[in-house]
Design a protein around this motif. Sequence first.
Motif, PDB file in Angstrom:
ATOM      1  N   ASN A 166       0.957  -1.133  -0.014  1.00 41.93           N
ATOM      2  CA  ASN A 166      -0.045   0.090  -0.058  1.00 41.93           C
ATOM      3  C   ASN A 166       0.895   1.412   0.056  1.00 41.93           C
ATOM      4  N   SER A 167       2.148   1.214  -0.469  1.00 43.56           N
ATOM      5  CA  SER A 167       3.050   2.080  -0.574  1.00 43.56           C
ATOM      6  C   SER A 167       2.675   3.274  -1.626  1.00 43.56           C
ATOM      7  N   THR A 168       2.748   4.423  -1.263  1.00 37.59           N
ATOM      8  CA  THR A 168       2.644   5.622  -2.274  1.00 37.59           C
ATOM      9  C   THR A 168       3.593   5.572  -3.710  1.00 37.59           C
ATOM     10  N   ASP A 169       4.809   5.111  -3.076  1.00 35.78           N
ATOM     11  CA  ASP A 169       5.891   5.317  -3.944  1.00 35.78           C
ATOM     12  C   ASP A 169       6.150   3.815  -4.506  1.00 35.78           C
ATOM     13  N   SER A 170       6.735   3.629  -5.483  1.00 32.87           N
ATOM     14  CA  SER A 170       6.802   2.291  -6.255  1.00 32.87           C
ATOM     15  C   SER A 170       8.233   1.796  -5.714  1.00 32.87           C
ATOM     16  N   TYR A 171       8.492   0.696  -5.236  1.00 29.09           N
ATOM     17  CA  TYR A 171       9.787  -0.125  -4.669  1.00 29.09           C
ATOM     18  C   TYR A 171      10.625  -0.477  -6.190  1.00 29.09           C
ATOM     19  N   LEU A 172       9.929  -0.508  -7.272  1.00 25.69           N
ATOM     20  CA  LEU A 172      10.760  -0.882  -8.406  1.00 25.69           C
ATOM     21  C   LEU A 172      11.638   0.281  -8.825  1.00 25.69           C
ATOM     22  N   ASN A 173      11.115   1.490  -8.630  1.00 26.91           N
ATOM     23  CA  ASN A 173      11.772   2.892  -8.991  1.00 26.91           C
ATOM     24  C   ASN A 173      12.525   3.157  -7.716  1.00 26.91           C
ATOM     25  N   ASN A 174      12.596   2.975  -6.736  1.00 28.60           N
ATOM     26  CA  ASN A 174      13.458   3.597  -5.795  1.00 28.60           C
ATOM     27  C   ASN A 174      13.804   2.442  -4.979  1.00 28.60           C
ATOM     28  N   LYS A 175      15.172   2.083  -5.233  1.00 26.11           N
ATOM     29  CA  LYS A 175      16.008   1.173  -4.675  1.00 26.11           C
ATOM     30  C   LYS A 175      16.441   1.678  -3.009  1.00 26.11           C
ATOM     31  N   GLY A 176      16.245   2.405  -2.808  1.00 27.31           N
ATOM     32  CA  GLY A 176      16.372   2.836  -1.181  1.00 27.31           C
ATOM     33  C   GLY A 176      15.288   2.315  -0.203  1.00 27.31           C
ATOM     34  N   MET A 177      14.033   1.867  -0.964  1.00 27.57           N
ATOM     35  CA  MET A 177      13.236   1.142  -0.402  1.00 27.57           C
ATOM     36  C   MET A 177      13.428  -0.311  -0.085  1.00 27.57           C
ATOM     37  N   TRP A 178      14.475  -0.752  -0.684  1.00 29.70           N
ATOM     38  CA  TRP A 178      14.592  -2.114  -0.566  1.00 29.70           C
ATOM     39  C   TRP A 178      15.170  -2.227   0.955  1.00 29.70           C
ATOM     40  N   ASP A 179      15.751  -1.163   1.255  1.00 27.23           N
ATOM     41  CA  ASP A 179      16.477  -1.517   2.729  1.00 27.23           C
ATOM     42  C   ASP A 179      15.515  -1.763   3.821  1.00 27.23           C
ATOM     43  N   TRP A 180      14.091  -1.474   3.533  1.00 21.33           N
ATOM     44  CA  TRP A 180      13.039  -1.676   4.378  1.00 21.33           C
ATOM     45  C   TRP A 180      13.088  -3.092   4.890  1.00 21.33           C
ATOM     46  N   CYS A 181      13.292  -4.136   3.888  1.00 19.06           N
ATOM     47  CA  CYS A 181      13.268  -5.430   4.383  1.00 19.06           C
ATOM     48  C   CYS A 181      14.463  -6.047   4.896  1.00 19.06           C
ATOM     49  N   MET A 182      14.275  -6.335   6.152  1.00 18.90           N
ATOM     50  CA  MET A 182      15.641  -6.978   6.826  1.00 18.90           C
ATOM     51  C   MET A 182      15.698  -8.419   6.748  1.00 18.90           C
ATOM     52  N   VAL A 183      14.491  -9.065   7.062  1.00 19.55           N
ATOM     53  CA  VAL A 183      14.463 -10.497   6.943  1.00 19.55           C
ATOM     54  C   VAL A 183      13.743 -11.247   6.215  1.00 19.55           C
ATOM     55  N   PRO A 184      14.024 -12.206   5.206  1.00 22.03           N
ATOM     56  CA  PRO A 184      15.324 -12.856   4.802  1.00 22.03           C
ATOM     57  C   PRO A 184      16.134 -11.573   4.011  1.00 22.03           C
TER      58      PRO A 184
END
Length: 164
Positions: free
Chosen positions: A101-119
């Motif tokens: 439900n994010s307003t920004d696309s994680y595919l266009n914003n690689k910084g959002m990838w750091d949100w996932c810690m495990v795995p």
Amino acid sequence: MYASEDNEENPRLTDEVKYMGGLIGGGIMVIIPAIHIHLTSAKNCCANRCGMFLSIGFAGLGVLGAIFSLSVASVGLSNGPVCQWSNTESPTPSWGRPFLNSTDSYLNNKGMWDWCMVPENVVVFNVTLFSTLLVAAVLELILCAIQMVNGLFGCICGTCTDKV
């Protein structure tokens, strides 16, 4: 180990992985037309108008399988993975789908990838898996659609077999 921890109370796999779009849609529903198309070229088997008519139906099944695989891969790619995540808005780590439900696309914003810690590297895995399934589904869709047209011409015009 990660997938074995999946249950209804603690989901660890995305629903799109559980739908098995690659296995069912891109595998089983496409292997049947592939076998029939292969047999169509065999001598005295299916290289006749009836066989070509059947290839239209089998290729249609392949198109449906490719559409299923394409749909599942598209949704899986857009929704993102299940992971233990946190960000500045939700600092407490929890399991879920942070990009759903994010307003920004994680595919266009690689910084959002750091949100996932495990795995570790689950976002890379998710993008790679569903991108590969997406490309394969598009190829399957194109090939099965071409076979449907080929079967139509073979059914109407007959096949080119040597009658010598």
